[in-house]
Design a protein around this motif. Sequence first.
Motif, PDB file in Angstrom:
ATOM      1  N   ASP A  27       3.077 -28.094  -2.027  1.00 13.27           N
ATOM      2  CA  ASP A  27       2.146 -27.450  -1.131  1.00 13.27           C
ATOM      3  C   ASP A  27       2.446 -25.849  -1.296  1.00 13.27           C
ATOM      4  OD1 ASP A  27       1.319 -29.765  -0.048  1.00 13.27           O
ATOM      5  OD2 ASP A  27       3.039 -29.811   1.569  1.00 13.27           O
ATOM      6  N   THR A  28       3.427 -25.303  -1.979  1.00 14.79           N
ATOM      7  CA  THR A  28       3.600 -24.139  -2.210  1.00 14.79           C
ATOM      8  C   THR A  28       3.338 -23.395  -3.685  1.00 14.79           C
ATOM      9  OG1 THR A  28       5.857 -24.343  -2.903  1.00 14.79           O
ATOM     10  CG2 THR A  28       5.729 -24.183  -0.481  1.00 14.79           C
ATOM     11  N   THR A  29       2.525 -24.310  -4.447  1.00 15.46           N
ATOM     12  CA  THR A  29       2.315 -23.861  -5.840  1.00 15.46           C
ATOM     13  C   THR A  29       1.775 -22.509  -5.927  1.00 15.46           C
ATOM     14  OG1 THR A  29       2.030 -25.991  -6.146  1.00 15.46           O
ATOM     15  CG2 THR A  29       1.389 -24.607  -8.086  1.00 15.46           C
ATOM     16  N   MET A  30       2.224 -21.701  -6.750  1.00 18.42           N
ATOM     17  CA  MET A  30       1.680 -20.355  -6.835  1.00 18.42           C
ATOM     18  C   MET A  30       1.207 -20.229  -8.247  1.00 18.42           C
ATOM     19  SD  MET A  30       4.806 -18.074  -4.933  1.00 18.42           S
ATOM     20  CE  MET A  30       4.177 -16.483  -5.483  1.00 18.42           C
ATOM     21  N   ILE A  31       0.370 -19.144  -8.480  1.00 13.70           N
ATOM     22  CA  ILE A  31      -0.434 -18.788  -9.608  1.00 13.70           C
ATOM     23  C   ILE A  31       0.564 -18.996 -10.813  1.00 13.70           C
ATOM     24  CG2 ILE A  31      -0.271 -16.431  -9.944  1.00 13.70           C
ATOM     25  CD1 ILE A  31      -3.829 -18.548 -10.074  1.00 13.70           C
ATOM     26  N   GLY A  32       1.624 -18.446 -10.854  1.00 17.71           N
ATOM     27  CA  GLY A  32       2.651 -18.668 -11.963  1.00 17.71           C
ATOM     28  C   GLY A  32       2.810 -20.044 -12.336  1.00 17.71           C
ATOM     29  N   ASN A  33       3.201 -20.756 -11.278  1.00 20.34           N
ATOM     30  CA  ASN A  33       3.413 -22.269 -11.506  1.00 20.34           C
ATOM     31  C   ASN A  33       2.064 -22.976 -11.953  1.00 20.34           C
ATOM     32  OD1 ASN A  33       4.582 -21.640  -8.719  1.00 20.34           O
ATOM     33  ND2 ASN A  33       5.915 -22.782  -9.828  1.00 20.34           N
ATOM     34  N   VAL A  34       1.017 -22.560 -11.862  1.00 22.66           N
ATOM     35  CA  VAL A  34      -0.348 -23.176 -12.507  1.00 22.66           C
ATOM     36  C   VAL A  34      -0.370 -22.939 -13.728  1.00 22.66           C
ATOM     37  CG1 VAL A  34      -2.739 -23.088 -12.300  1.00 22.66           C
ATOM     38  CG2 VAL A  34      -1.465 -23.151 -10.243  1.00 22.66           C
ATOM     39  N   ILE A  35       0.020 -21.545 -14.086  1.00 19.27           N
ATOM     40  CA  ILE A  35       0.059 -20.961 -15.662  1.00 19.27           C
ATOM     41  C   ILE A  35       1.089 -21.711 -16.167  1.00 19.27           C
ATOM     42  CG2 ILE A  35       0.464 -18.901 -17.078  1.00 19.27           C
ATOM     43  CD1 ILE A  35      -0.743 -17.480 -14.595  1.00 19.27           C
ATOM     44  N   GLU A  36       2.169 -22.058 -15.953  1.00 17.75           N
ATOM     45  CA  GLU A  36       3.046 -22.587 -16.592  1.00 17.75           C
ATOM     46  C   GLU A  36       2.829 -24.118 -16.844  1.00 17.75           C
ATOM     47  OE1 GLU A  36       6.309 -24.061 -13.910  1.00 17.75           O
ATOM     48  OE2 GLU A  36       7.768 -24.249 -15.653  1.00 17.75           O
ATOM     49  N   THR A  37       2.310 -24.927 -15.804  1.00 18.52           N
ATOM     50  CA  THR A  37       1.736 -26.086 -16.050  1.00 18.52           C
ATOM     51  C   THR A  37       0.631 -26.157 -16.888  1.00 18.52           C
ATOM     52  OG1 THR A  37       2.234 -26.384 -13.746  1.00 18.52           O
ATOM     53  CG2 THR A  37       1.206 -28.068 -14.757  1.00 18.52           C
ATOM     54  N   PRO A  69       5.913  -8.343  -9.604  1.00 18.95           N
ATOM     55  CA  PRO A  69       6.676  -9.457 -10.106  1.00 18.95           C
ATOM     56  C   PRO A  69       6.524 -10.956  -9.234  1.00 18.95           C
ATOM     57  CG  PRO A  69       8.265  -7.829  -9.759  1.00 18.95           C
ATOM     58  CD  PRO A  69       6.893  -7.247  -9.646  1.00 18.95           C
ATOM     59  N   ALA A  70       6.871 -10.468  -7.736  1.00 17.19           N
ATOM     60  CA  ALA A  70       6.617 -11.722  -6.933  1.00 17.19           C
ATOM     61  C   ALA A  70       5.363 -12.462  -7.103  1.00 17.19           C
ATOM     62  CB  ALA A  70       6.675 -11.068  -5.557  1.00 17.19           C
ATOM     63  N   ALA A  71       4.244 -11.818  -7.154  1.00 17.35           N
ATOM     64  CA  ALA A  71       2.749 -12.450  -7.519  1.00 17.35           C
ATOM     65  C   ALA A  71       2.747 -13.272  -8.393  1.00 17.35           C
ATOM     66  CB  ALA A  71       1.667 -11.278  -7.390  1.00 17.35           C
ATOM     67  N   GLY A  72       3.597 -12.926  -9.814  1.00 11.44           N
ATOM     68  CA  GLY A  72       3.519 -13.632 -10.912  1.00 11.44           C
ATOM     69  C   GLY A  72       4.535 -14.764 -10.955  1.00 11.44           C
ATOM     70  N   ASP A  73       5.510 -14.722  -9.783  1.00 13.89           N
ATOM     71  CA  ASP A  73       6.617 -15.593  -9.937  1.00 13.89           C
ATOM     72  C   ASP A  73       6.508 -17.069  -9.898  1.00 13.89           C
ATOM     73  OD1 ASP A  73       9.804 -15.529  -9.325  1.00 13.89           O
ATOM     74  OD2 ASP A  73       9.040 -17.000  -7.968  1.00 13.89           O
ATOM     75  N   TYR A  74       7.441 -17.675 -10.641  1.00 13.57           N
ATOM     76  CA  TYR A  74       6.959 -19.291 -10.634  1.00 13.57           C
ATOM     77  C   TYR A  74       8.226 -19.987 -10.623  1.00 13.57           C
ATOM     78  CZ  TYR A  74       8.386 -19.226 -15.682  1.00 13.57           C
ATOM     79  OH  TYR A  74       9.223 -18.993 -16.817  1.00 13.57           O
ATOM     80  N   ILE A  75       9.183 -19.249 -10.222  1.00 15.42           N
ATOM     81  CA  ILE A  75      10.792 -19.806 -10.214  1.00 15.42           C
ATOM     82  C   ILE A  75      10.886 -20.570  -8.653  1.00 15.42           C
ATOM     83  CG2 ILE A  75      13.243 -19.895 -10.279  1.00 15.42           C
ATOM     84  CD1 ILE A  75      12.009 -19.835 -13.237  1.00 15.42           C
ATOM     85  N   ASN A  76      10.804 -19.467  -7.741  1.00 17.23           N
ATOM     86  CA  ASN A  76      10.946 -19.782  -6.292  1.00 17.23           C
ATOM     87  C   ASN A  76      10.121 -20.858  -5.774  1.00 17.23           C
ATOM     88  OD1 ASN A  76      13.042 -17.950  -5.279  1.00 17.23           O
ATOM     89  ND2 ASN A  76      11.693 -16.583  -6.532  1.00 17.23           N
ATOM     90  N   ALA A  77       8.646 -20.848  -6.143  1.00 19.75           N
ATOM     91  CA  ALA A  77       7.858 -21.808  -5.585  1.00 19.75           C
ATOM     92  C   ALA A  77       7.803 -23.226  -6.357  1.00 19.75           C
ATOM     93  CB  ALA A  77       6.409 -21.121  -5.879  1.00 19.75           C
TER      94      ALA A  77
END
Lengths: 303, 406
Positions: free
Chosen positions: A254-264, A237-245
């Motif tokens: 600067d801290t965008t994770m893959i979850g944020n990208v998918i969300e966007t 779940p941490a790898a796909g998380d988009y809340i914290n980042a």
Amino acid sequence: MAFTAFSSSTAAAEPVVRRKSRVALFLLLPGIFYLILFFVTPLISLIITSLQAPDPLIFGQFVNAFNWQNYAIVIETYGEQAVRSAGYAALATFFALLIGFPLAYFIGITLRPYPLLQSLALVLVIAPFFISFLLRTLAWKQIFSTEGPVSGILSSIGILGPGESITGTTFSVVFGLTYNFIPFMTLPIYATLVSLDLRLLEAGNDLYGSPATTFRTVTLPLSAAGVMSGTLLTFIPAAGDYINASREFLGSADTTMIGNVIETNFLVLQNFPAAAALSLLLMGFILVLVAVYVKRSGTEELL
Amino acid sequence: MTNNDVPQGGFAEAGADLELVGITKRFPGFTAIEELDLTIPAGSFFALLGPSGCGKTTTLRLIAGLEEPTAGRILIGGKDVTATKAYQRPVNTVFQSYALFPHMTILENVAFGLKRRGIKNADPLAHEALRLVELDHVAGRKPTQLSGGQQQRVALARAVVNRPALLLLDEPLGALDLKLRRQMQVELKDIQSEVGLTFLHVTHDQEEAMTMADTVAVMNKGRIEQMGAPQELYELPHTAFVAKFLGQSNLFSGDVVSSSSTSMVVDAAGTKIEVPLARAQRHSGHVTVGVRPEKVSLHDSEPKAASGRNVIGPGRVTDVSFSGVSTQYEVTVPQHGAITVFVQNTSISSLHRDGDSVWLSWSVDHAFGLADEAEGEPVSRFHADLDTSMIAVQSRKDLEAELEEA
């Protein structure tokens, strides 16, 4: 214990289960139906979406195609965020293990003679779940904010330079991930340690094993199953998380994770094929990683 | 990784003697062992015998270093080891629960101690130890794939392979059936005579203690009641507890009414019982005397009063139980209650039946006088002593129950 259930060469002694049973099949039906409806269908839909191409006539619409370049494009575009996701998740898993194992050991072994304290400690580990994940993360944002107490102290002793803040950094995101996943790490390890036979540790000591050696040769291998489950429950779940980042919480651009990208891509850019392709890549990556991890640890029989 | 504190390389040349000096162990709320002094000579097979909760397992754990004494010193081979940790002591334990490592193979289990001490050819030595307990063919298996008896033998091999100066055995034969038990008893004796280790064996099985040990110490309520060779203990018990716990005894209480230079006469509820002074712990006042059931003879009619024989009767046979080699009679004599008699079945027909009126007699030389009073049934409080680490809790509960009764 899992060991007794999975010892390999006692198979002959186990009762032979009848292979074909209509009753068993019947009982499985609701589960199979559920899986088809809620797992297989969206998965197929996701795969179709990931291969769609832009509609040549209407802007913003997509048509079914076999546009596998979508994958190449997202890998090229979002490679950095993907690597960062894996890195952050790995760091969070590491720190969660660092905190979760001693915690689980303390609750499962040190507190064993005091059942009341043990239950209390367990409740304390689980208690954060009673408050929404979002609220807790927001609370950390408040604590770490520029006007907050932590920043104030760090600034006054000169660790935090003028204009710098804690939120939006790698530290705050990894901190948030670690914090949020500590219970997921702690509970499975606790479950294995609470049933650990302490007489085995005494035997280890009796056989010239110092406390450190006994920990390494007895305690750790016997809690491997819990460490396995804990790290998987944290890393995936941490790898796909988009809340914290995310920028609204502890992260920044600067801290965008893959979850944020998918969300966007799904919700803002509405580039559905790209989002679907990213989701599938993430899923594939985690699947391969877990398979390799389980295989390499050689503890598949413990799961 | 090896630890410098762990005894490295080499084996103990021979068994070491063990000395406990003024050992006291208190757990919160009760005292498990009180001022215990004990010396076990090197190379001996010593048994600590007592009912569950008498402090014998605690004694063992103190020697192994798994518990710390509240007071007193422990010396192994003349060296004070009181302050050292379990892993630093040249002592190995065969745990009652076996405590085999479930994640290791049998071979890895047996080689564990050797590897911790950095001994080079650990595996061949482990195989050798497994051959000793006839289990080398299962070296590659996991403990859960073995039967209880096999696991126990592995536990024994795992301890013996280290050639400790002192080997502690915590009811190691408890889970074995009678045949395996005998086999293991013989094996243990063999190992001991071959290797010359000092064995300290803790058990509540008096037969096991008597058949295996050179010296038996009977322990009760945290104290050693009596210590000596098995035969000595059996023939001349000093206390009522020993008389009742080690075999059976018929006990009589009364005042000493007369005494000569060699013997004294006790008036037990009207019956005169003569006891040699040399076999009596106390020579005046109110005393308890006794005799072992197999030393008592049955008579159909009152035997002629003869010097050198004590006579009691008449009584009625209230129970007859035939056990092949011998027959056990329960004879109720009005003023003395039930008296147990063992008679060898040397004749074909049973001589006495339920309800027969009989007289009892025994040689004065077989009587013994105790140092304390017989009280109640000392062996009545038995409970499973399965978990060595829980023994403290268990004994505590018992003591609390006892306090409530009082």
